[in-house]
Enzyme design. Structure first.
Site, PDB file in Angstrom:
ATOM      1  N   TYR A 251      22.097   1.393  11.327  1.00 34.48           N
ATOM      2  CA  TYR A 251      21.495   0.551  10.349  1.00 34.48           C
ATOM      3  C   TYR A 251      22.156  -0.775  10.140  1.00 34.48           C
ATOM      4  CZ  TYR A 251      18.098  -0.563   6.931  1.00 34.48           C
ATOM      5  OH  TYR A 251      17.186  -1.210   6.550  1.00 34.48           O
TER       6      TYR A 251
ATOM      7  N   TYR B 192      18.481  -3.234   2.403  1.00 29.82           N
ATOM      8  CA  TYR B 192      19.137  -2.028   2.624  1.00 29.82           C
ATOM      9  C   TYR B 192      20.494  -2.035   3.050  1.00 29.82           C
ATOM     10  CZ  TYR B 192      20.157   3.011   2.847  1.00 29.82           C
ATOM     11  OH  TYR B 192      21.097   4.271   2.852  1.00 29.82           O
TER      12      TYR B 192
ATOM     13  N   SER C  70       0.585  -1.220  -0.104  1.00 29.62           N
ATOM     14  CA  SER C  70      -0.028   0.146   0.041  1.00 29.62           C
ATOM     15  C   SER C  70       0.762   1.248  -0.170  1.00 29.62           C
ATOM     16  CB  SER C  70      -0.873  -0.058   1.155  1.00 29.62           C
ATOM     17  OG  SER C  70      -0.369   0.096   2.363  1.00 29.62           O
TER      18      SER C  70
ATOM     19  N   GLY D   4       5.280   3.043  -0.354  1.00 31.97           N
ATOM     20  CA  GLY D   4       6.515   2.880  -0.512  1.00 31.97           C
ATOM     21  C   GLY D   4       6.955   1.915  -1.612  1.00 31.97           C
TER      22      GLY D   4
ATOM     23  N   LYS E 159      18.144  -8.013   8.687  1.00 30.46           N
ATOM     24  CA  LYS E 159      18.511  -7.959   7.049  1.00 30.46           C
ATOM     25  C   LYS E 159      19.186  -9.055   6.789  1.00 30.46           C
ATOM     26  CE  LYS E 159      15.576  -4.499   5.740  1.00 30.46           C
ATOM     27  NZ  LYS E 159      14.341  -4.922   5.165  1.00 30.46           N
TER      28      LYS E 159
ATOM     29  N   LEU F 218       7.301  -5.841   3.382  1.00 22.39           N
ATOM     30  CA  LEU F 218       6.672  -5.509   4.706  1.00 22.39           C
ATOM     31  C   LEU F 218       7.690  -4.576   5.431  1.00 22.39           C
ATOM     32  CD1 LEU F 218       4.865  -8.281   6.376  1.00 22.39           C
ATOM     33  CD2 LEU F 218       3.971  -6.558   4.931  1.00 22.39           C
TER      34      LEU F 218
ATOM     35  N   VAL G 115      12.784   8.512   1.528  1.00 24.77           N
ATOM     36  CA  VAL G 115      11.701   8.768   2.474  1.00 24.77           C
ATOM     37  C   VAL G 115      10.465   7.927   2.503  1.00 24.77           C
ATOM     38  CG1 VAL G 115      10.586  10.983   3.355  1.00 24.77           C
ATOM     39  CG2 VAL G 115      12.651  11.059   2.310  1.00 24.77           C
TER      40      VAL G 115
ATOM     41  N   ASP H  26      -3.308  -8.498   9.124  1.00 25.24           N
ATOM     42  CA  ASP H  26      -2.075  -8.729   9.457  1.00 25.24           C
ATOM     43  C   ASP H  26      -1.299  -9.829   8.662  1.00 25.24           C
ATOM     44  OD1 ASP H  26       0.241  -9.071  10.796  1.00 25.24           O
ATOM     45  OD2 ASP H  26      -0.743  -9.445  12.843  1.00 25.24           O
ATOM     46  N   ALA H  27      -0.705  -9.209   7.772  1.00 25.12           N
ATOM     47  CA  ALA H  27       0.319 -10.406   6.925  1.00 25.12           C
ATOM     48  C   ALA H  27       0.973 -11.443   7.620  1.00 25.12           C
ATOM     49  CB  ALA H  27       1.189  -9.534   5.967  1.00 25.12           C
TER      50      ALA H  27
HETATM   51  P1  NAD Z   1       6.424   1.357   3.994  1.00 18.79           P
HETATM   52  O1  NAD Z   1       6.361   1.564   5.648  1.00 18.79           O
HETATM   53  O2  NAD Z   1       6.252   2.447   3.142  1.00 18.79           O
HETATM   54  O3  NAD Z   1       5.678   0.121   3.661  1.00 18.79           O
HETATM   55  C1  NAD Z   1       5.418  -0.884   4.345  1.00 18.79           C
HETATM   56  C2  NAD Z   1       4.163  -1.633   3.937  1.00 18.79           C
HETATM   57  O4  NAD Z   1       3.858  -3.024   4.822  1.00 18.79           O
HETATM   58  C3  NAD Z   1       2.774  -1.115   3.826  1.00 18.79           C
HETATM   59  O5  NAD Z   1       2.084  -1.405   2.897  1.00 18.79           O
HETATM   60  C4  NAD Z   1       2.031  -1.489   5.087  1.00 18.79           C
HETATM   61  O6  NAD Z   1       0.759  -1.600   5.096  1.00 18.79           O
HETATM   62  C5  NAD Z   1       2.657  -2.935   5.080  1.00 18.79           C
HETATM   63  N1  NAD Z   1       2.731  -3.558   6.366  1.00 18.79           N
HETATM   64  C6  NAD Z   1       3.188  -3.386   7.667  1.00 18.79           C
HETATM   65  N2  NAD Z   1       2.811  -4.186   8.633  1.00 18.79           N
HETATM   66  C7  NAD Z   1       1.759  -5.122   8.051  1.00 18.79           C
HETATM   67  C8  NAD Z   1       1.268  -6.035   8.702  1.00 18.79           C
HETATM   68  N3  NAD Z   1       1.412  -6.586   9.939  1.00 18.79           N
HETATM   69  N4  NAD Z   1       0.573  -6.720   7.686  1.00 18.79           N
HETATM   70  C9  NAD Z   1       0.303  -6.495   6.464  1.00 18.79           C
HETATM   71  N5  NAD Z   1       0.821  -5.434   5.782  1.00 18.79           N
HETATM   72  C10 NAD Z   1       1.849  -4.775   6.568  1.00 18.79           C
HETATM   73  O7  NAD Z   1       8.036   0.984   3.968  1.00 18.79           O
HETATM   74  P2  NAD Z   1       9.057   0.741   2.952  1.00 18.79           P
HETATM   75  O8  NAD Z   1      10.112   1.774   3.009  1.00 18.79           O
HETATM   76  O9  NAD Z   1       8.520   0.650   1.421  1.00 18.79           O
HETATM   77  O10 NAD Z   1       9.793  -0.612   3.146  1.00 18.79           O
HETATM   78  C11 NAD Z   1       9.472  -1.948   2.378  1.00 18.79           C
HETATM   79  C12 NAD Z   1      10.781  -2.650   2.468  1.00 18.79           C
HETATM   80  O11 NAD Z   1      11.746  -2.267   1.850  1.00 18.79           O
HETATM   81  C13 NAD Z   1      11.305  -2.976   3.795  1.00 18.79           C
HETATM   82  O12 NAD Z   1      11.773  -4.133   4.030  1.00 18.79           O
HETATM   83  C14 NAD Z   1      12.654  -1.882   3.986  1.00 18.79           C
HETATM   84  O13 NAD Z   1      13.629  -2.380   4.695  1.00 18.79           O
HETATM   85  C15 NAD Z   1      12.914  -2.023   2.638  1.00 18.79           C
HETATM   86  N6  NAD Z   1      13.647  -0.728   2.392  1.00 18.79           N
HETATM   87  C16 NAD Z   1      13.474   0.538   2.566  1.00 18.79           C
HETATM   88  C17 NAD Z   1      14.226   1.413   1.961  1.00 18.79           C
HETATM   89  C18 NAD Z   1      13.952   2.770   2.448  1.00 18.79           C
HETATM   90  O14 NAD Z   1      14.933   3.850   2.456  1.00 18.79           O
HETATM   91  N7  NAD Z   1      12.781   3.190   2.650  1.00 18.79           N
HETATM   92  C19 NAD Z   1      15.466   1.258   1.527  1.00 18.79           C
HETATM   93  C20 NAD Z   1      15.843  -0.248   0.999  1.00 18.79           C
HETATM   94  C21 NAD Z   1      15.007  -1.071   1.258  1.00 18.79           C
END
Ligand code: NAD
Length: 396
Positions: free
Chosen positions: A234, A224, A49, A51, A243, A138, A273, A110-111
């Site tokens: 991190y 990451y 939903s 990111g 990770k 997630l 962000v 809740d996934a």
């Molecule tokens: P985000 O917070 O934008 O998205 C998280 C998603 O997970 C959302 O859709 C949320 O509804 C869902 N979610 C959370 N808990 C849940 C649950 N219990 N059940 C069902 N859905 C659930 O996060 P993001 O930054 O897009 O991160 C996604 C992945 O990418 C993570 O593994 C993160 O570590 C990785 N990542 C992020 C970055 C960054 O800079 N943001 C960089 C590299 C990797």
């Protein structure tokens, strides 16, 4: 109602349905402008939903005309109380997907639970038969374990010793020093339980046992690495331990998928962000410096550009360009030596007084508000909007 941003620290308590819908449309337009990708046609996105997960769902649907099932944990609106951005994003996504004649259904829950896994399996059986791509995206601070029923909390802490460095309050631009105490007790294990690979493996086991994975299936989870300055909190911290566990599970899952020629990969993405990353101390200052440099170099990407590149130039390009640890790297531009050495120089000189010049604080702040549908160009925020938006495939 007229909806305005109400922030508390790194969260925003309100979100704007029209702004969220515009963000989704902008991402769809970007993917469409890049042309078709010969990718998977039946796709499950877990964490779909916001990111990177939302960007993945959009890229699959509008880049490869894929049928998508999305799983997320979001709040619908109640009268006079806006829903969470992921809810509005998904409503807009489904609407656009249906308009384009694409299958799109969503499950809000809740996934980590067995119930949601079962619901997804049943939906795949009923509507799609088998799927050929699973994105695991997630990001959650807590997980209730489906076997023990115990609730685990993840923490963002260094391991072994105290970590002191600069950070910024991106609302005020104030640069200050922050000290974070090291992990204690079961902090490391708990963070691994929440953000490590166990749940990814559980998903893949559940899908495989139900025989809903197609021959040659692929699954991708996101990771990451990041720069030296954020390493103690991190990559070498509690979240990095999680990770490591996630990355190791890619091999376990690939082994389990041998019989159907399946593969599990981790893609290391760029710092961006999102709701997840704004919660990590030190990262906002790093990102604001990184944005400035990458924008100047013309190589800045958001979630959608990252994932469109992951699909079109790695996953479905015939060359994954894996690193020495078997990971896909789309953080390659962020980690370029010239980019990182510029960040280090700026990091040393960054102060409250000069950050708005040497860093892209404005870009950071705009991206933060955009996550909640605010400050999106073209949206009239003085207009009354209907907060009671529903997701077409979900009958609340
Ligand atoms: P985000 O917070 O934008 O998205 C998280 C998603 O997970 C959302 O859709 C949320 O509804 C869902 N979610 C959370 N808990 C849940 C649950 N219990 N059940 C069902 N859905 C659930 O996060 P993001 O930054 O897009 O991160 C996604 C992945 O990418 C993570 O593994 C993160 O570590 C990785 N990542 C992020 C970055 C960054 O800079 N943001 C960089 C590299 C990797």
């Amino acid at each position: 109602m007229i909806i305005e941003p109400r922030t508390r620290g790194f969260i925003c308590l309100t979100s704007h349905p029209v702004g969220c819908a515009q963000n989704v449309k902008n991402q769809i337009d970007y993917v469409t402008s890049k042309g078709k990708i010969a990718g998977a046609k039946k796709v499950l996105v877990i964490g779909s939903s916001t990111g990177f997960g939302l960007a993945s769902r959009i890229t699959s649907a509008f880049g490869s005309d894929a049928a998508t099932i999305g799983v997320f944990f979001d709040k619908p609106a109640t009268p006079n109380r806006p829903g969470s951005p992921g809810f509005y994003n998904t409503a807009a996504f489904e609407e656009e997907a249906h308009k384009a004649g694409l299958y799109a259904k969503s499950i809000n829950g809740d996934a980590f639970s067995n119930e949601i896994k079962e619901q997804v399996v049943n939906l795949i059986k009923q509507d799609l038969g088998q799927i050929d791509l699973i994105i695991y995206s997630l990001a959650s601070p807590v997980r209730t374990h489906p076997v023990s029923g115990k609730r685990f909390k993840s923490v963002l802490k260094p391991i072994g010793e105290n970590f002191t460095n600069k950070t910024v309050d991106f609302h005020t631009g104030k640069v200050s020093e922050i000290s974070i105490n090291p992990a204690e007790g079961e902090d490391i294990e708990n963070t691994i339980t929440v953000m490590g690979g166990e749940d990814w493996k559980m998903w893949m086991d559940a899908l495989q046992e139900a025989n809903v994975l197609a021959e040659g299936v692929k699954t991708i989870a996101y990771s990451y690495i990041g720069p030296e300055v954020t390493k103690p909190v991190y990559r070498n911290g509690t979240i990095g331990a999680a990770k490591d566990d996630l990355e190791a599970k890619a091999f376990t899952i690939t082994d389990a998928l041998k019989a159907i020629n399946g593969n599990a990969y981790v893609s290391v993405n760029k710092a961006l962000v999102t709701q997840a990353s704004s919660a990590i101390p030190v990262i906002p200052l790093y990102i604001s410096l990184l944005y400035k440099i990458m924008k100047e170099e013309g190589i800045h990407e958001g979630c959608i550009e990252q994932i469109q590149r992951l699909y079109s130039q790695r996953l479905y390009a015939g060359d994954l360009s894996l690193d020495e640890k078997g990971r896909i790297r789309v953080d390659d531009w962020e980690m370029r030596e010239d980019i990182q050495s510029k960040v280090v120089n700026l990091w040393e000189s960054a102060t409250t007084e000069n950050l708005s010049k040497i860093g892209d604080l404005e870009g950071y702040s705009n991206d933060f508000y955009n996550l909640f549908g605010f400050k999106v160009p073209g949206v009239d925020y003085t207009k009354d909007v209907n907060e009671m938006v529903s997701i077409p495939s979900i009958q609340e």
